[in-house]
Design an enzyme around this catalytic site. Structure first.
Site, PDB file in Angstrom:
ATOM      1  N   ARG A 291      -7.733 -51.913  40.335  1.00  0.00           N
ATOM      2  CA  ARG A 291      -6.579 -52.086  41.208  1.00  0.00           C
ATOM      3  C   ARG A 291      -5.411 -52.553  40.354  1.00  0.00           C
ATOM      4  O   ARG A 291      -5.602 -53.329  39.414  1.00  0.00           O
ATOM      5  CB  ARG A 291      -6.907 -53.170  42.251  1.00  0.00           C
ATOM      6  CG  ARG A 291      -7.216 -52.642  43.622  1.00  0.00           C
ATOM      7  CD  ARG A 291      -7.773 -53.695  44.512  1.00  0.00           C
ATOM      8  NE  ARG A 291      -6.872 -54.831  44.727  1.00  0.00           N
ATOM      9  CZ  ARG A 291      -7.114 -55.808  45.595  1.00  0.00           C
ATOM     10  NH1 ARG A 291      -8.207 -55.806  46.312  1.00  0.00           N
ATOM     11  NH2 ARG A 291      -6.265 -56.807  45.739  1.00  0.00           N
TER      12      ARG A 291
ATOM     13  N   ARG B 180      -1.153 -64.498  42.141  1.00  0.00           N
ATOM     14  CA  ARG B 180      -1.862 -64.458  43.430  1.00  0.00           C
ATOM     15  C   ARG B 180      -2.533 -65.796  43.717  1.00  0.00           C
ATOM     16  O   ARG B 180      -2.585 -66.235  44.860  1.00  0.00           O
ATOM     17  CB  ARG B 180      -2.911 -63.327  43.419  1.00  0.00           C
ATOM     18  CG  ARG B 180      -2.278 -61.953  43.495  1.00  0.00           C
ATOM     19  CD  ARG B 180      -3.237 -60.866  43.067  1.00  0.00           C
ATOM     20  NE  ARG B 180      -4.331 -60.650  44.003  1.00  0.00           N
ATOM     21  CZ  ARG B 180      -5.436 -59.960  43.704  1.00  0.00           C
ATOM     22  NH1 ARG B 180      -5.581 -59.430  42.501  1.00  0.00           N
ATOM     23  NH2 ARG B 180      -6.365 -59.795  44.597  1.00  0.00           N
TER      24      ARG B 180
ATOM     25  N   ARG C  27     -13.574 -56.532  37.854  1.00  0.00           N
ATOM     26  CA  ARG C  27     -13.646 -55.848  39.155  1.00  0.00           C
ATOM     27  C   ARG C  27     -13.072 -54.428  39.085  1.00  0.00           C
ATOM     28  O   ARG C  27     -11.948 -54.220  38.632  1.00  0.00           O
ATOM     29  CB  ARG C  27     -12.875 -56.655  40.206  1.00  0.00           C
ATOM     30  CG  ARG C  27     -12.915 -56.010  41.574  1.00  0.00           C
ATOM     31  CD  ARG C  27     -12.717 -56.998  42.667  1.00  0.00           C
ATOM     32  NE  ARG C  27     -11.311 -57.289  42.915  1.00  0.00           N
ATOM     33  CZ  ARG C  27     -10.896 -58.039  43.934  1.00  0.00           C
ATOM     34  NH1 ARG C  27     -11.758 -58.597  44.740  1.00  0.00           N
ATOM     35  NH2 ARG C  27      -9.617 -58.254  44.098  1.00  0.00           N
TER      36      ARG C  27
ATOM     37  N   LYS D 222     -14.356 -61.989  49.359  1.00  0.00           N
ATOM     38  CA  LYS D 222     -14.039 -61.762  50.787  1.00  0.00           C
ATOM     39  C   LYS D 222     -14.441 -60.362  51.240  1.00  0.00           C
ATOM     40  O   LYS D 222     -15.060 -60.199  52.280  1.00  0.00           O
ATOM     41  CB  LYS D 222     -12.524 -61.898  51.053  1.00  0.00           C
ATOM     42  CG  LYS D 222     -11.974 -63.280  51.093  1.00  0.00           C
ATOM     43  CD  LYS D 222     -10.568 -63.310  51.678  1.00  0.00           C
ATOM     44  CE  LYS D 222      -9.548 -62.381  51.059  1.00  0.00           C
ATOM     45  NZ  LYS D 222      -9.136 -62.645  49.700  1.00  0.00           N
TER      46      LYS D 222
ATOM     47  N   ARG E 223      -2.641 -65.405  56.154  1.00  0.00           N
ATOM     48  CA  ARG E 223      -2.463 -65.848  54.774  1.00  0.00           C
ATOM     49  C   ARG E 223      -1.333 -66.869  54.651  1.00  0.00           C
ATOM     50  O   ARG E 223      -1.086 -67.378  53.565  1.00  0.00           O
ATOM     51  CB  ARG E 223      -2.122 -64.635  53.911  1.00  0.00           C
ATOM     52  CG  ARG E 223      -3.088 -64.448  52.739  1.00  0.00           C
ATOM     53  CD  ARG E 223      -2.828 -63.099  52.184  1.00  0.00           C
ATOM     54  NE  ARG E 223      -3.362 -62.823  50.906  1.00  0.00           N
ATOM     55  CZ  ARG E 223      -4.297 -61.896  50.684  1.00  0.00           C
ATOM     56  NH1 ARG E 223      -4.851 -61.259  51.668  1.00  0.00           N
ATOM     57  NH2 ARG E 223      -4.654 -61.618  49.465  1.00  0.00           N
TER      58      ARG E 223
HETATM   59  P1  AMP Z   1      -6.225 -58.375  49.194  1.00  0.00           P
HETATM   60  O1  AMP Z   1      -6.782 -57.004  49.233  1.00  0.00           O
HETATM   61  O2  AMP Z   1      -6.629 -59.225  50.379  1.00  0.00           O
HETATM   62  O3  AMP Z   1      -6.509 -59.068  47.882  1.00  0.00           O
HETATM   63  O4  AMP Z   1      -4.632 -58.240  49.310  1.00  0.00           O
HETATM   64  C1  AMP Z   1      -3.890 -57.541  48.310  1.00  0.00           C
HETATM   65  C2  AMP Z   1      -2.411 -57.829  48.469  1.00  0.00           C
HETATM   66  O5  AMP Z   1      -1.954 -57.370  49.756  1.00  0.00           O
HETATM   67  C3  AMP Z   1      -2.015 -59.295  48.426  1.00  0.00           C
HETATM   68  O6  AMP Z   1      -1.891 -59.790  47.103  1.00  0.00           O
HETATM   69  C4  AMP Z   1      -0.667 -59.234  49.159  1.00  0.00           C
HETATM   70  O7  AMP Z   1       0.321 -58.672  48.340  1.00  0.00           O
HETATM   71  C5  AMP Z   1      -0.953 -58.238  50.276  1.00  0.00           C
HETATM   72  N1  AMP Z   1      -1.486 -58.883  51.500  1.00  0.00           N
HETATM   73  C6  AMP Z   1      -2.742 -58.745  52.012  1.00  0.00           C
HETATM   74  N2  AMP Z   1      -2.895 -59.445  53.148  1.00  0.00           N
HETATM   75  C7  AMP Z   1      -1.706 -60.050  53.368  1.00  0.00           C
HETATM   76  C8  AMP Z   1      -1.227 -60.928  54.391  1.00  0.00           C
HETATM   77  N3  AMP Z   1      -2.030 -61.342  55.403  1.00  0.00           N
HETATM   78  N4  AMP Z   1       0.051 -61.351  54.312  1.00  0.00           N
HETATM   79  C9  AMP Z   1       0.858 -60.942  53.308  1.00  0.00           C
HETATM   80  N5  AMP Z   1       0.485 -60.134  52.320  1.00  0.00           N
HETATM   81  C10 AMP Z   1      -0.791 -59.680  52.328  1.00  0.00           C
END
Ligand code: AMP
Length: 207
Positions: A154, A165, A124, A13, A85
């Site tokens: 990360r 996740r 990653r 993404k 999400r």
């Molecule tokens: P990402 O960078 O998109 O993989 O997001 C990392 C983490 O941020 C996720 O595993 C969630 O803990 C949190 N997160 C990101 N976007 C959302 C969202 N739209 N709603 C809730 N939690 C989010």
């Protein structure tokens, strides 16, 4: 143009959002990036967010929608990466867009097998300085970032947190694909190919 990217963790993404934003001159809005910025602070609320993210759990819809509302008022033309999400976020987002007289033009659903995504998570690495993301093969040497900084992993990019996740994605996020399919907005793109091939397929959808 406003686009949403929906995909399981590590489907690319972030990488595809950058490509799309550069090519079509759009603003990248990653809720994960916004939350990592919040989580780097020291107050109790930020620490709570950090803890949930490290466990691979979702942050409350209320916090997310506040972050989004503040950002989309500032500009036009977005790629939404990692948002919505949950079904509740998608429904509330529709109402917010209507209020602001905006709309979503397309939702790109990036598909990838769980096994491939899990392998990508293991390899990653990110740059703590410029935010670039790198994917290394299992026996590849971890080189520094192109900006010279040493790369880091990360906290939530490990196999155990990936499992959580992925479960959260299947239970909470996957159902919103049907929500957008019913609106005729979904285009599916196979994300198991190389980043450039995936981007070519995305351009074919958008052009
Ligand atoms: P990402 O960078 O998109 O993989 O997001 C990392 C983490 O941020 C996720 O595993 C969630 O803990 C949190 N997160 C990101 N976007 C959302 C969202 N739209 N709603 C809730 N939690 C989010």
């Amino acid at each position: 143009m406003n686009l949403i990217l929906i995909a399981p963790p590590a489907a690319g993404k972030g990488t595809q959002s950058e490509f799309i934003c550069n090519h079509y001159n759009l603003n990248h809005l990653s809720t994960g990036d916004l939350l990592r910025e919040v989580a780097s602070k020291d107050d109790p609320k930020s620490l709570e967010i950090k803890e949930l993210m490290n466990k691979g759990m979702l942050i409350s819809d209320e916090i997310i929608l506040d972050l989004i509302e503040n950002k989309i008022k500032e500009n036009e033309g977005f790629v939404f990466d990692g948002f919505p999400r949950t079904l509740n976020q998608a429904v509330s987002f529709d109402k917010l867009l209507e209020k602001l007289n905006k709309k979503i033009d397309k939702v790109i659903y990036l598909t990838v097998d769980k096994e491939v995504a899990s392998q990508r998570i293991a390899g990653r690495y990110v740059c703590p300085s410029c935010g670039s993301v790198y994917n290394f093969k299992p026996d590849e040497e971890i080189t520094p970032c192109k900006c010279g900084e040493a790369l880091i992993k990360r906290k939530d990019d490990n196999v155990e947190t990936f499992e959580k996740r992925y479960d959260v994605y299947m239970n909470e996020t996957f159902p919103i694909i049907d929500f957008y399919r019913e609106k005729g907005l979904i285009s599916e793109v196979d994300s198991s190919k190389t980043p450039t091939e995936v981007f070519d397929d995305i351009k074919a959808v958008l052009d």
